[in-house]
Design a protein around this motif. Structure first.
Motif, PDB file in Angstrom:
ATOM      1  N   TRP A  87       1.108  -1.044  -0.082  1.00  0.00           N
ATOM      2  CA  TRP A  87      -0.366  -0.234  -0.091  1.00  0.00           C
ATOM      3  C   TRP A  87       0.472   1.173   0.308  1.00  0.00           C
ATOM      4  CZ3 TRP A  87      -3.563   0.865   4.362  1.00  0.00           C
ATOM      5  CH2 TRP A  87      -4.064   2.571   4.336  1.00  0.00           C
ATOM      6  N   GLN A 115       0.921  11.549   1.532  1.00  0.00           N
ATOM      7  CA  GLN A 115       0.562  10.709   2.720  1.00  0.00           C
ATOM      8  C   GLN A 115      -0.427  11.218   4.040  1.00  0.00           C
ATOM      9  OE1 GLN A 115       4.266   8.901   3.666  1.00  0.00           O
ATOM     10  NE2 GLN A 115       4.647   8.056   1.899  1.00  0.00           N
ATOM     11  N   LYS A 131      -7.261   2.579  -0.843  1.00  0.00           N
ATOM     12  CA  LYS A 131      -7.674   1.207  -0.231  1.00  0.00           C
ATOM     13  C   LYS A 131      -8.252   1.124   0.221  1.00  0.00           C
ATOM     14  CE  LYS A 131      -5.548  -1.805   2.659  1.00  0.00           C
ATOM     15  NZ  LYS A 131      -4.892  -3.050   2.104  1.00  0.00           N
ATOM     16  N   ASN A 166       2.800   1.620  10.129  1.00  0.00           N
ATOM     17  CA  ASN A 166       2.605   2.453   9.506  1.00  0.00           C
ATOM     18  C   ASN A 166       1.459   1.941   9.524  1.00  0.00           C
ATOM     19  OD1 ASN A 166       3.620   0.596   7.659  1.00  0.00           O
ATOM     20  ND2 ASN A 166       3.681   2.593   6.074  1.00  0.00           N
ATOM     21  N   THR A 167       0.598   1.437   9.566  1.00  0.00           N
ATOM     22  CA  THR A 167      -1.043   1.062   8.458  1.00  0.00           C
ATOM     23  C   THR A 167      -1.947   0.616   9.823  1.00  0.00           C
ATOM     24  OG1 THR A 167      -0.603  -1.331   7.945  1.00  0.00           O
ATOM     25  CG2 THR A 167      -0.293   0.427   6.504  1.00  0.00           C
ATOM     26  N   TYR A 224      -4.909   2.651  10.745  1.00  0.00           N
ATOM     27  CA  TYR A 224      -5.820   2.562   9.705  1.00  0.00           C
ATOM     28  C   TYR A 224      -6.987   1.205   9.504  1.00  0.00           C
ATOM     29  CZ  TYR A 224      -8.767   0.634   4.954  1.00  0.00           C
ATOM     30  OH  TYR A 224      -9.432   1.103   4.287  1.00  0.00           O
ATOM     31  N   TYR A 225      -6.612   0.363  10.079  1.00  0.00           N
ATOM     32  CA  TYR A 225      -7.500  -1.144  10.184  1.00  0.00           C
ATOM     33  C   TYR A 225      -7.338  -1.161  11.427  1.00  0.00           C
ATOM     34  CZ  TYR A 225      -4.916  -2.819   5.779  1.00  0.00           C
ATOM     35  OH  TYR A 225      -4.465  -2.881   4.527  1.00  0.00           O
TER      36      TYR A 225
END
Length: 365
Positions: free
Chosen positions: A89, A96, A105, A124-125, A128-129
């Motif tokens: 991603w 960013q 996404k 770094n994700t 979001y999740y």
């Protein structure tokens, strides 16, 4: 963002792009090499309508990229369920902090009806999740082992060391040679009758052996599937690092030294082990280490021998036993052990709470 263009790249549209040379004629920036494109088209688990990537362009310059890999996972009833691995991603740095990352996404999730599995949750994700309907599963470890004083890593950690680059390079080379010599000595004595051969692809006899060691994997394996995974035609060999500049995304498949090492281990002509890993620059990433307890040590010695032969100074694996045995038995400079967690979207109808993602599952480099 001016002139934003978002492309949903299916297998069918990628076929058309390859024929038209769309991404490799300097009109659109290429998301990946032509080698990788042809390899993606060879995936017989992907159908024409399956989405392979979401691409974001601004004035034909790539600014966003979400990579999807169609695959299957075994359901509780034994049937195969189509899913999409989503790991890469990428967003151009200046965007960013914008809405673009979440936008592309979310588009990727919608494009494959949320049938998404994430191989590991990156630092770094995670933010979001945590806000999305994903469930964590498969807690395991990744082992990264250094076989030299890596001067590039030291400088990246402490910029002031740049002044000492020539000295650090010399220490790097000397330490790599000394450690390789020690580990070669430790791995030289194998059981009587043990030998191995390097292969470009596996045959039926090798597949029958591998099949026994992969029958409990969450991803069903086949001879064709493994041969597609280890196909060296997917990589682009470059002569100089500056040749990477025109590829911003899938750089993992582009290097001046990149190839798969595939080893079939035999005891008196009977197959007792299969090892496969990717050599990319100075890193050796292990993907398959199939053997029984009786031949584990012999196969580990062969692995160590080939890491040294490839002149790799970084070893990476998610195989717990392999990682811990190398740390405990062989010379090294440093070992980093990191916890990995996989995710599945809640719309994926397979119960994966007790499932474990092996190094040979969803590992596409």
């Amino acid at each position: 963002m001016e002139n934003l263009e978002v492309i949903t790249l299916t297998k069918h549209s990628l076929k058309e792009a390859v024929v038209a040379n769309k991404f490799w004629n300097d009109s659109y920036e290429a998301p990946f090499s032509l080698n990788k494109a042809n390899w993606l088209l060879d995936n017989n688990r992907a159908e024409d309508q399956d989405v392979l990537a979401i691409l974001g362009y601004e004035n034909h310059t790539i600014i966003a990229f979400v990579y999807l890999m169609p695959d299957f996972i075994k359901g509780e009833d034994g049937n195969w369920l189509k899913i999409y691995w989503s790991q890469k991603w990428w967003i151009l740095e200046k965007y960013q902090g914008s809405v673009l990352p979440a936008y592309v996404k979310n588009m990727s999730l919608s494009a494959c009806n949320n049938q998404v599995v994430v191989r590991f949750l990156g630092d770094n994700t995670s933010a979001y999740y945590e806000k999305q309907p994903f469930t964590k599963f498969s807690i395991r470890k990744r082992y990264i082992i250094l076989f030299s004083v890596d001067h590039q890593l030291l400088i990246s950690k402490k910029n002031s060391l740049k002044t000492f680059t020539p000295i650090l390079k010399l220490v790097d080379k000397l330490s790599a040679k000394v450690i390789a010599f020690i580990n070669k000595s430790k791995s030289s004595k194998r059981s009587k009758g043990i030998n191995y051969e390097s292969v470009d692809c596996i045959d039926n006899d090798t597949w029958k052996f591998i099949e026994k060691h992969t029958e409990n994997d969450i991803v069903p394996k086949s001879l064709d599937y493994i041969n597609w995974q280890i196909d060296n035609n997917q990589y682009l060999q470059i002569k100089k690092d500056k040749d990477k500049i025109k590829y911003k995304c899938l750089l993992e498949s582009i290097s001046n030294k990149i190839y798969n090492v595939n080893l079939v281990i035999k005891k008196d002509d009977q197959i007792v082990g299969f090892i496969s890993g990717l050599v990319s620059g100075n890193r050796f990433t292990l993907r398959y280490f199939n053997t029984s307890e009786d031949y584990f040590n012999d196969c580990l010695k062969i692995l160590i021998e080939n890491i040294a032969r490839s002149k790799c100074i970084v070893f990476q694996s998610e195989n717990k036993k392999v990682g811990e045995q190398i740390i405990n038995k062989y010379a090294k400079v440093y070992a980093d052990v990191k916890k990995l967690i996989s995710l599945k979207h809640n719309d994926v109808s397979v119960d994966l709470n007790e499932a474990l993602v092996h190094d040979q599952d969803g590992n596409f480099i």
